[in-house]
Design an enzyme around this catalytic site. Structure first.
Site, PDB file in Angstrom:
ATOM      1  N   CYS A  26     -26.258 -12.885 -20.861  1.00  0.00           N
ATOM      2  CA  CYS A  26     -25.914 -14.187 -20.276  1.00  0.00           C
ATOM      3  C   CYS A  26     -26.737 -14.511 -19.034  1.00  0.00           C
ATOM      4  CB  CYS A  26     -24.422 -14.242 -19.952  1.00  0.00           C
ATOM      5  SG  CYS A  26     -23.957 -13.260 -18.510  1.00  0.00           S
ATOM      6  N   GLY A  77       0.792  -1.229   0.000  1.00  0.00           N
ATOM      7  CA  GLY A  77       0.000   0.000   0.000  1.00  0.00           C
ATOM      8  C   GLY A  77       0.820   1.273   0.000  1.00  0.00           C
ATOM      9  N   CYS A 129     -18.909 -12.698 -19.665  1.00  0.00           N
ATOM     10  CA  CYS A 129     -20.213 -12.795 -20.312  1.00  0.00           C
ATOM     11  C   CYS A 129     -20.144 -13.768 -21.495  1.00  0.00           C
ATOM     12  CB  CYS A 129     -20.641 -11.406 -20.778  1.00  0.00           C
ATOM     13  SG  CYS A 129     -22.377 -11.273 -21.220  1.00  0.00           S
ATOM     14  N   CYS A 137     -23.247  -7.417 -18.776  1.00  0.00           N
ATOM     15  CA  CYS A 137     -22.022  -7.553 -17.981  1.00  0.00           C
ATOM     16  C   CYS A 137     -20.970  -6.575 -18.506  1.00  0.00           C
ATOM     17  CB  CYS A 137     -21.438  -8.954 -18.116  1.00  0.00           C
ATOM     18  SG  CYS A 137     -22.393 -10.232 -17.327  1.00  0.00           S
ATOM     19  N   CYS A 150     -27.962  -9.591 -16.371  1.00  0.00           N
ATOM     20  CA  CYS A 150     -27.364  -9.355 -17.677  1.00  0.00           C
ATOM     21  C   CYS A 150     -28.298  -9.897 -18.754  1.00  0.00           C
ATOM     22  CB  CYS A 150     -26.001 -10.038 -17.760  1.00  0.00           C
ATOM     23  SG  CYS A 150     -25.321 -10.022 -19.427  1.00  0.00           S
TER      24      CYS A 150
END
Lengths: 279, 256
Positions: A242, A30, A270, A264, A239
């Site tokens: 899909c 970080g 997808c 998606c 979606c």
């Protein structure tokens, strides 16, 4: 591969400098490590940080995938993929499972990542405190002293103005309980995927000349209040291609009459689901 | 009773020029000390040096912590200095726009120090912020307004609320009422007097206004050219000034 370029465009000394900075970044999860950012053949803001990190990481055997907002077929993704195919001669792919290095802008793939994969983020502003504290010397001091009360001022403002934490992307996280870190502008939907991820996550900001890392299996907490806990986005839709109901959805306007559909954002995810359904 | 702040031979120089020179005083818990003097006399420099915002050129400042131990501000690390400034001290600037965070709401300004201390409950923060706005006579319904939407006097009161919200033991104030009109000044002074009494805090206040000293302070220090020329009980100094400069200062106050 074009022979006029050194492998992966950057010269070896630059790649060495980048790798040293990356090792330091992994050692201090970080922490923003300064590095000597180079001019790249694309403008700042298009992924100059990510592309330098990818160049330093790639070996001849690597398989590269590049996504932009989850999609493999947008200009930014196509260009960067083609760039590395040309200057490094590496194999490229659109399949998340086949890739060893994935460079991404603003998303983490839906398909869970593995230990042998590296995710490279393009970062516009590595400093999560910047909007509240413009002085670089001061933000560095705040990081050094782990003095992060300021970040909650922003979240407080969100709740005061909108009734909930309205920050929906670039949602600040605390890495390994120590450094406040920007996850790059990924939707907060993807924040839980950062926590204890098996894959190494690297972040490069070319214009700001900073890079940082979240090593595998590192604790990543999204900041919140006790009475306003962290929440991810949810949709009432599935979606339409899909039928996925657990992926991040894009709302797409499909004609000039205001019709729209939800699909998606991760095109590979997808596509794979549709291929499975067809089989 | 032991002192809260012990200042001994404190000097701060700006290169060759004197900011303040060889100042010593003790501040006791619950006491309000006024530093008066004309502009350029080193009042603000003294205040900032005592509050460890400027490094002392020579001399020492010792602070009696909550846990009973004496702390030498010379040997303070940056981390400790910030902790002290956040948890046990407060600093009120002359211009509220320097002390406030202008791009966030009034409530966030008041709650900031609490969040820095680790309070993470939004409901509680809000409750406390509302309570403090009320205490400094700002309508609590304006909690979500930006400080820029407030008048100068309200901004100053907001800064006072923001500083006192963590119940500091010692507050430094740099001309908190300068630049405000007389009626607003009076209200803020009234408010300060009440809060100082209620919370039992000690304060060092810089002012060029003798009336402020008369109203608030038990003790007053008069500065000229970076040096303390006279110190004592406020009434004594104002009614029976000994030093020629103090006499001049007192006699130059307009009486109506």
């Amino acid at each position: 591969m074009t022979s006029n370029y050194n492998f992966a465009f950057l010269d070896e000394n630059t790649k060495r400098m980048l790798r040293r900075a990356l090792l330091k970044a992994v050692a201090i999860p970080g922490y923003q490590v300064p590095f000597g950012s180079r001019e790249m053949p694309l403008p700042y803001g298009w992924g100059t940080g990510g592309i330098q990190l990818t160049a330093a990481l790639l070996g001849p055997d690597d398989v590269l995938k590049v996504i932009d907002q989850g999609a493999d077929d947008t200009t930014n993704a196509v260009n960067i993929r083609r760039f590395f195919a040309r200057v490094a001669g590496v194999t490229t792919t659109e399949r998340t499972t086949e890739a060893s290095v994935i460079q991404t802008r603003h998303r983490i793939p839906e398909t869970p990542l593995r230990e042998d994969q590296i995710l490279v983020f393009q970062v516009p502003e590595p400093e999560p405190l910047r909007t509240l504290e413009p002085r670089e010397a001061e933000t560095r001091t705040l990081h050094a002293l782990a003095d992060y009360g300021l970040m909650h001022v922003k979240l407080y403002e969100d709740i005061a103005q909108y009734g909930h934490i309205a920050t929906s992307y670039d949602y600040p996280v605390l890495v390994d309980g120590r450094f406040l870190t920007s996850p790059s502008p990924i939707p907060k939907f993807d924040n839980p995927k950062l926590d204890h991820s098996p894959a190494l996550m690297l972040f490069g900001a070319g214009r700001e000349k900073r890079l940082y890392a979240i090593p595998p299996y590192t604790r990543v907490e999204s900041l919140a209040f006790e009475d306003h806990p962290f929440e991810i986005q949810r949709w009432e839709h599935q979606c339409e291609l899909c039928g996925a109901d657990e992926s991040y959805l894009d709302e797409v306007v499909v004609d000039d009459l205001g019709s729209r559909m939800f699909v998606c954002s991760d095109t590979d995810y997808c596509g794979q689901r549709r291929a499975e359904q067809a089989a | 009773m032991s002192a809260l702040l012990q200042v001994r031979g404190l000097s701060h120089h700006y290169g060759q020029r004197i900011g303040c020179q060889d100042v010593s005083f003790d501040l006791h818990p619950g006491e309000l000390l006024c530093i008066v003097g004309e502009s350029g006399s080193g009042k603000s420099t003294l205040l900032k040096t005592a509050a460890a915002q400027l490094a002392a050129s020579s001399g020492s400042v010792r602070y009696h912590q909550r846990n009973g131990a004496w702390l030498d501000l010379d040997e303070l690390s940056e981390a400790d200095r910030r902790r002290l400034a956040r948890e046990e001290w407060g600093f009120v600037t002359q211009n509220p726009r320097d002390g406030l965070r202008l791009n966030v709401s009034a409530g966030a300004n008041v709650a900031e120090r609490l969040m820095a201390l680790g309070m993470r409950n939004y409901g509680q923060l809000r409750e406390i912020a509302r309570g403090w706005l009320e205490r400094v006579e700002i309508d609590p319904s304006r909690i979500d307004d930006a400080p820029t939407a407030f008048s100068g006097g309200m901004q100053q009161r907001l800064q006072i609320a923001r500083t006192l919200v963590t119940q500091p033991r010692l507050v430094f104030m740099d001309e908190p009422t300068a630049g405000l009109d007389v009626s607003v000044q009076a209200r803020i002074l009234d408010l300060l007097r009440r809060l100082v009494n209620e919370l039992g805090l000690a304060a060092v206040m810089v002012t060029h206004d003798l009336a402020v000293a008369r109203l608030l302070a038990a003790r007053t220090m008069v500065m000229q050219g970076g040096r303390v020329v006279e110190t004592g009980l406020t009434d004594q100094i104002l009614d029976d000034p000994q030093h020629p400069y103090t006499q001049l200062l007192v006699s130059s106050v307009l009486t109506t």
